[in-house]
Scaffold this motif. Structure first.
Motif, short mmCIF file in Angstrom:
data_model
loop_
_atom_site.label_atom_id
_atom_site.label_comp_id
_atom_site.label_asym_id
_atom_site.label_seq_id
_atom_site.Cartn_x
_atom_site.Cartn_y
_atom_site.Cartn_z
N ARG A 19 57.71 -12.31 -64.78
CA ARG A 19 56.64 -11.67 -65.53
C ARG A 19 56.05 -10.53 -64.68
NH1 ARG A 19 53.26 -14.33 -69.48
NH2 ARG A 19 54.29 -16.25 -68.80
N TYR A 20 55.82 -9.38 -65.28
CA TYR A 20 55.26 -8.23 -64.57
C TYR A 20 53.73 -8.19 -64.65
CZ TYR A 20 54.23 -3.36 -63.46
OH TYR A 20 53.71 -2.21 -62.92
N SER A 21 53.17 -8.54 -65.80
CA SER A 21 51.73 -8.55 -65.97
C SER A 21 51.32 -9.72 -66.86
CB SER A 21 51.26 -7.22 -66.58
OG SER A 21 51.78 -7.07 -67.89
N PRO A 22 50.14 -10.28 -66.67
CA PRO A 22 49.10 -9.83 -65.72
C PRO A 22 49.36 -10.35 -64.31
CG PRO A 22 48.29 -11.68 -66.97
CD PRO A 22 49.64 -11.36 -67.55
N ASN A 23 48.85 -9.63 -63.33
CA ASN A 23 48.97 -10.02 -61.93
C ASN A 23 47.91 -11.08 -61.61
OD1 ASN A 23 49.10 -10.18 -59.12
ND2 ASN A 23 49.62 -8.01 -58.93
N PRO A 24 48.30 -12.22 -61.01
CA PRO A 24 47.29 -13.26 -60.68
C PRO A 24 46.17 -12.74 -59.79
CG PRO A 24 49.51 -14.14 -60.48
CD PRO A 24 49.67 -12.67 -60.71
N LEU A 25 46.44 -11.69 -59.04
CA LEU A 25 45.35 -11.15 -58.21
C LEU A 25 44.20 -10.60 -59.05
CD1 LEU A 25 47.38 -9.31 -55.41
CD2 LEU A 25 46.20 -11.52 -55.28
N LEU A 26 44.52 -10.24 -60.29
CA LEU A 26 43.45 -9.77 -61.16
C LEU A 26 42.43 -10.86 -61.45
CD1 LEU A 26 45.46 -7.62 -63.74
CD2 LEU A 26 44.02 -6.82 -61.87
N LEU A 27 42.88 -12.12 -61.51
CA LEU A 27 41.95 -13.22 -61.73
C LEU A 27 41.00 -13.35 -60.54
CD1 LEU A 27 41.01 -15.60 -63.42
CD2 LEU A 27 42.78 -17.00 -62.34
N VAL A 28 41.55 -13.23 -59.33
CA VAL A 28 40.70 -13.29 -58.14
C VAL A 28 39.72 -12.13 -58.14
CG1 VAL A 28 40.70 -13.29 -55.63
CG2 VAL A 28 42.53 -14.46 -56.87
N ALA A 29 40.22 -10.94 -58.50
CA ALA A 29 39.32 -9.78 -58.55
C ALA A 29 38.24 -9.97 -59.61
CB ALA A 29 40.14 -8.51 -58.84
N GLY A 30 38.60 -10.58 -60.76
CA GLY A 30 37.60 -10.84 -61.79
C GLY A 30 36.52 -11.78 -61.33
N ILE A 31 36.92 -12.83 -60.57
CA ILE A 31 35.92 -13.78 -60.05
C ILE A 31 35.01 -13.09 -59.04
CG2 ILE A 31 35.64 -15.91 -58.74
CD1 ILE A 31 38.22 -16.91 -60.00
N LEU A 32 35.61 -12.29 -58.15
CA LEU A 32 34.79 -11.58 -57.18
C LEU A 32 33.85 -10.58 -57.86
CD1 LEU A 32 37.44 -10.87 -54.39
CD2 LEU A 32 35.68 -12.65 -54.42
N LEU A 33 34.37 -9.92 -58.92
CA LEU A 33 33.52 -9.00 -59.66
C LEU A 33 32.39 -9.74 -60.37
CD1 LEU A 33 33.03 -6.10 -60.60
CD2 LEU A 33 34.57 -6.51 -62.51
N SER A 34 32.68 -10.96 -60.86
CA SER A 34 31.64 -11.76 -61.50
C SER A 34 30.53 -12.10 -60.51
CB SER A 34 32.25 -13.05 -62.07
OG SER A 34 33.23 -12.76 -63.03
N ILE A 35 30.94 -12.46 -59.28
CA ILE A 35 29.93 -12.76 -58.24
C ILE A 35 29.09 -11.51 -57.97
CG2 ILE A 35 29.62 -13.41 -55.84
CD1 ILE A 35 32.16 -15.07 -56.05
N ALA A 36 29.76 -10.37 -57.82
CA ALA A 36 29.03 -9.14 -57.50
C ALA A 36 28.07 -8.75 -58.63
CB ALA A 36 30.01 -8.00 -57.22
N LEU A 37 28.55 -8.85 -59.88
CA LEU A 37 27.70 -8.51 -61.02
C LEU A 37 26.52 -9.46 -61.13
CD1 LEU A 37 30.27 -7.55 -63.80
CD2 LEU A 37 28.66 -6.05 -62.63
N SER A 38 26.77 -10.75 -60.94
CA SER A 38 25.69 -11.73 -61.07
C SER A 38 24.61 -11.49 -60.01
CB SER A 38 26.26 -13.15 -60.93
OG SER A 38 27.27 -13.39 -61.88
N VAL A 39 25.05 -11.31 -58.77
CA VAL A 39 24.07 -11.07 -57.70
C VAL A 39 23.37 -9.73 -57.92
CG1 VAL A 39 23.81 -10.71 -55.23
CG2 VAL A 39 25.36 -12.47 -56.06
#
Length: 736
Positions: free
Chosen positions: A439-459
């Motif tokens: 599979r080419y997409s989605p990249n699992p790293l995007l999930l990690v980036a989404g979680i990190l972005l969620s932390i940043a947005l929440s804070v």
């Protein structure tokens, strides 16, 4: 005698830590402040994190299962057959540039609508799931398949290689290889007969057209340069600072300055001659008058009369009738002579006035003409500067264009050399497209980036809401934004574990509560805020109504009385009194009656159920309370109260609604400002402090009222520890 104890400089001011570095403390945030804000908004941050993380995970799973991407690619080799040994380094660079241009052209040709339309006619392409999904769409644009293929197909050179890569991503793993193969084959059938010389033809034509346009542009700029040369005055290009126009501006400027000086001098003469009271006859004026023929003749006649009288006096003796006649005639002649002199002197003055006015008007007219000519010359000088700037820009543009033309001529020579060699570029398919292995997409790293972005947005949202909240809520807000000492914090009664029926009597009715303990702490802070003689008279006020100033005044008075001091609580809020509701009295009279002479302090003040605490109520409402409080009667009351009591507390109207606190503030020892947490903004509190400071009031500090228990707040741990300490093993009143 005044009630102010010492000068303002003698008073005890705020601690250095609350006054030094006001600019820095009002804006700088420490790590501890950020951590406190984080704890206070922790619940919101957690909720937002769960929400954003759920959205990120849900979107990723939806993408993973419903819209997966499988990629297939093909590689096309583009190799030049021109021998390298035949080229100089400059020719090799030119050949490389042409080669890269050729590869990019082939990539654009591969994605052209003509190639893609022919590829879409292939039966294998029409049998793919990609084709069928587009066919199932309810709303389709004309040529929907072609538009989708142009968007989803990628073609471009691989950096550092001779390959042209063609790729596509589809939801079905079998589709991309079929579509890429059809497109590449269709392109290969179209371009396999084309050579580099064919590409060089088109590039050479475009370069020659660009050279012709550049020559026309250079010629136009040279023509414009010649026009500017004819419009510029002589010497303007060689010496912009010293030419005809510049010299004329300098000359006219000097002329205007000289005329202004002459006009100022003539204006003084004109004012001098036009002012009769300030004009005195000079020796020159008198000499001119004496030389006048009429004056000279009359003076000669008078001289003869005087000689005749002297002769007759020798003949007739003094007192003779003839001498008296001569004396009368001499007096008449003297009077006539004096009048004639005044007349002639006035004529001289009139001539001088007319000459001064005429010279002034002539000089003023000349000044106007000179100023008008100067304005025209300055406008001409500005036009000259503009033309010189345009001339300089044109010369620079022509130089740059000539340099670029030289490079363009070299480029055309290189293209002609490539075309003359008639060498082909070998184009072939180096790698056929194959079915994707993973599979080419989605990249699992995007999930990690989404979680990190969620932390940043929440804070960020949590801290952002904390920063945009301008209300005063914590002790840090008082110190950082108000720059005054904090005398204490009173917790909100909703967070109090011991029931308190009336918060105004918390110290009296609930002495073991945290609220009562807070007021005892304020009492201690006030006692250490200044020497005892500098805190005898204290005013309690607030920025707005309902901030709790009466509550603080009543409880602080009770705490001071319980501490062994004899206290008088004066209700100076004549507009909206409240102390009499907390400590009911025997009659409606009070402060307003005392200030108009209807009673004394001993008659109107009454004792309360708190030992050593007396209360002077406000009395009936008055239409002009500020005037009453500003009168001598109120000053005398404070002097009398100061002599009879250890401490006097005055409850007054809010600062921002009435002028009463501004009247009382300068004549007492200090002011306690009550700020209600989450209700008063920083601007309102600062405005109240500014008003008090402008009239010379000494602010002891701020009491933060109704501070609420919250995560990261100021009473959560204190309340828990306070009641656990009092109750020992009994922890039934523990906070969650």
């Amino acid at each position: 005698m005044t009630t102010v104890s010492g000068t303002v400089q003698e008073r005890i001011m705020l601690p250095p830590s609350a006054r030094e570095g006001e600019a820095d403390s009002a804006s700088a945030l420490t790590a501890r402040d950020v951590w406190t804000m984080f704890r206070r908004r922790l619940v919101l941050i957690v909720v937002l994190f769960v929400l954003f993380t759920g959205m990120a995970v849900g979107g990723f799973l939806l993408w993973w299962f419903k819209f997966p991407g499988y990629r297939s690619e093909a590689l096309i080799a583009c190799i030049s057959n021109i021998p390298r040994a035949e080229l100089t380094p400059e020719q090799a660079r030119l050949r490389q540039d042409e080669y890269e241009r050729f590869v990019l052209t082939q990539a654009a040709l591969l994605k052209s609508p003509g190639i893609l339309s022919e590829a879409l006619k292939v039966t294998a392409v029409r049998e793919t799931q990609w084709w069928k999904d587009i066919e199932k769409r309810r709303w389709k644009r004309p040529n929907e398949h072609l538009i989708e293929l142009m968007d989803e197909l990628n073609a471009g050179p691989v950096r550092g290689t001779n390959f042209l890569k063609v790729s596509m991503v589809c939801r079905n793993p079998k589709d991309p290889a079929v579509i890429v193969r059809a497109v590449v084959n269709q392109w290969y059938d179209t371009v396999k007969q084309r050579t580099a010389s064919e590409f060089a033809d088109s590039a050479l034509t475009a370069a020659r057209q660009e050279l012709d346009e550049l020559d026309r542009e250079i010629e136009d700029k040279r023509h414009r340069l010649q026009e500017l040369a004819t419009r510029l005055p002589p010497g303007a290009r060689t010496n912009p600072e010293n030419n005809v126009v510049s010299q004329r501006v300098q000359q006219l400027s000097q002329q205007v300055t000289q005329l202004q000086l002459e006009l100022a001098e003539l204006e003084q003469f004109r004012d001098f001659y036009n002012d009769p009271s300030g004009l005195a006859a000079t020796a020159e004026d008198r000499a001119w008058v004496e030389q006048d023929p009429e004056v000279a003749g009359l003076r000669q006649g008078l001289f003869l009369l005087r000689q005749q009288r002297a002769a007759d006096e020798r003949v007739y003796g003094p007192g003779h009738r003839i001498l008296k006649q001569l004396d009368a005639e001499i007096a008449a002649r003297e009077k006539e002579l004096e009048q004639l002199r005044m007349q002639k002197l006035e004529e001289r003055r009139q001539d001088a006035r007319e000459a001064a006015n005429t010279a002034y008007e002539n000089t003023l007219h000349a000044l106007y003409l000179a100023q008008e000519n100067l304005a025209k010359a300055e406008a001409a000088l500005q036009d000259q500067d503009r033309l010189l700037l345009e001339n300089s820009n044109l010369e620079t543009d022509i130089e740059q264009s000539l340099e670029y033309r030289k490079q363009l001529v070299e480029y055309i020579k290189g293209l002609e050399r490539v075309k003359a060699q008639r060498t082909a570029i070998d184009v072939h398919i180096a790698q056929e497209p194959t079915d994707p292995l993973e599979r080419y997409s989605p990249n699992p790293l995007l999930l990690v980036a989404g979680i990190l972005l969620s932390i940043a947005l929440s804070v960020s949202i949590g801290l952002g809401l904390e920063l945009v909240d301008t209300s005063v809520r914590t002790s840090q807000d008082v110190v950082r934004h108000l720059n005054v000492a904090l005398l204490g914090l009173v917790p909100d009664t909703d967070d109090e574990e011991i029931p308190i029926q009336r918060v105004e009597r918390a110290v009296r009715d609930a002495p073991h509560s945290m609220v009562a303990e807070a007021f005892r702490g304020i009492r201690t802070a006030v006692q250490f805020a200044a020497p005892a003689e500098r805190q005898r008279l204290m005013l309690v006020t607030s920025p707005r109504p309902e901030d709790g100033k009466t509550t603080v005044a009543c409880n602080l008075a009770t705490a001071l009385a319980q501490g062994g001091r004899r206290v008088l609580l004066i209700d100076a809020n004549i507009r909206r009194p409240g102390v009499h509701k907390v400590f009911p009295g025997r009659e409606p009279k009070g402060l307003s009656n005392l200030l108009i002479g209807d009673g004394t302090l001993a008659q109107l003040a009454y004792t309360t159920d708190v030992d050593r605490l007396d209360v002077l109520p406000s009395g009936p409402a008055s239409p002009n309370p500020a005037e009453l409080l500003a009168g001598e009667a109120f000053h005398a009351l404070l002097r009398e109260a100061r002599d009879q009591y250890d401490q006097v507390l005055i409850d007054c109207a809010p600062v921002l609604l009435a002028s009463d606190p501004l009247v009382i503030g300068p004549i007492v020892d200090g002011v306690i400002l009550v700020v209600r947490a989450k209700q008063n903004s920083r601007g309102i509190a600062r405005r109240a402090l500014t008003l008090l400071g402008d009239v010379g009031s000494h602010v002891f500090g701020v009491v933060l009222n109704a501070a609420q228990v919250a995560r990261g707040g100021y009473f959560r741990e204190q309340l828990r520890a306070y009641y656990e300490y009092q109750e020992g093993a009994d922890t039934s009143h523990r906070l969650p």
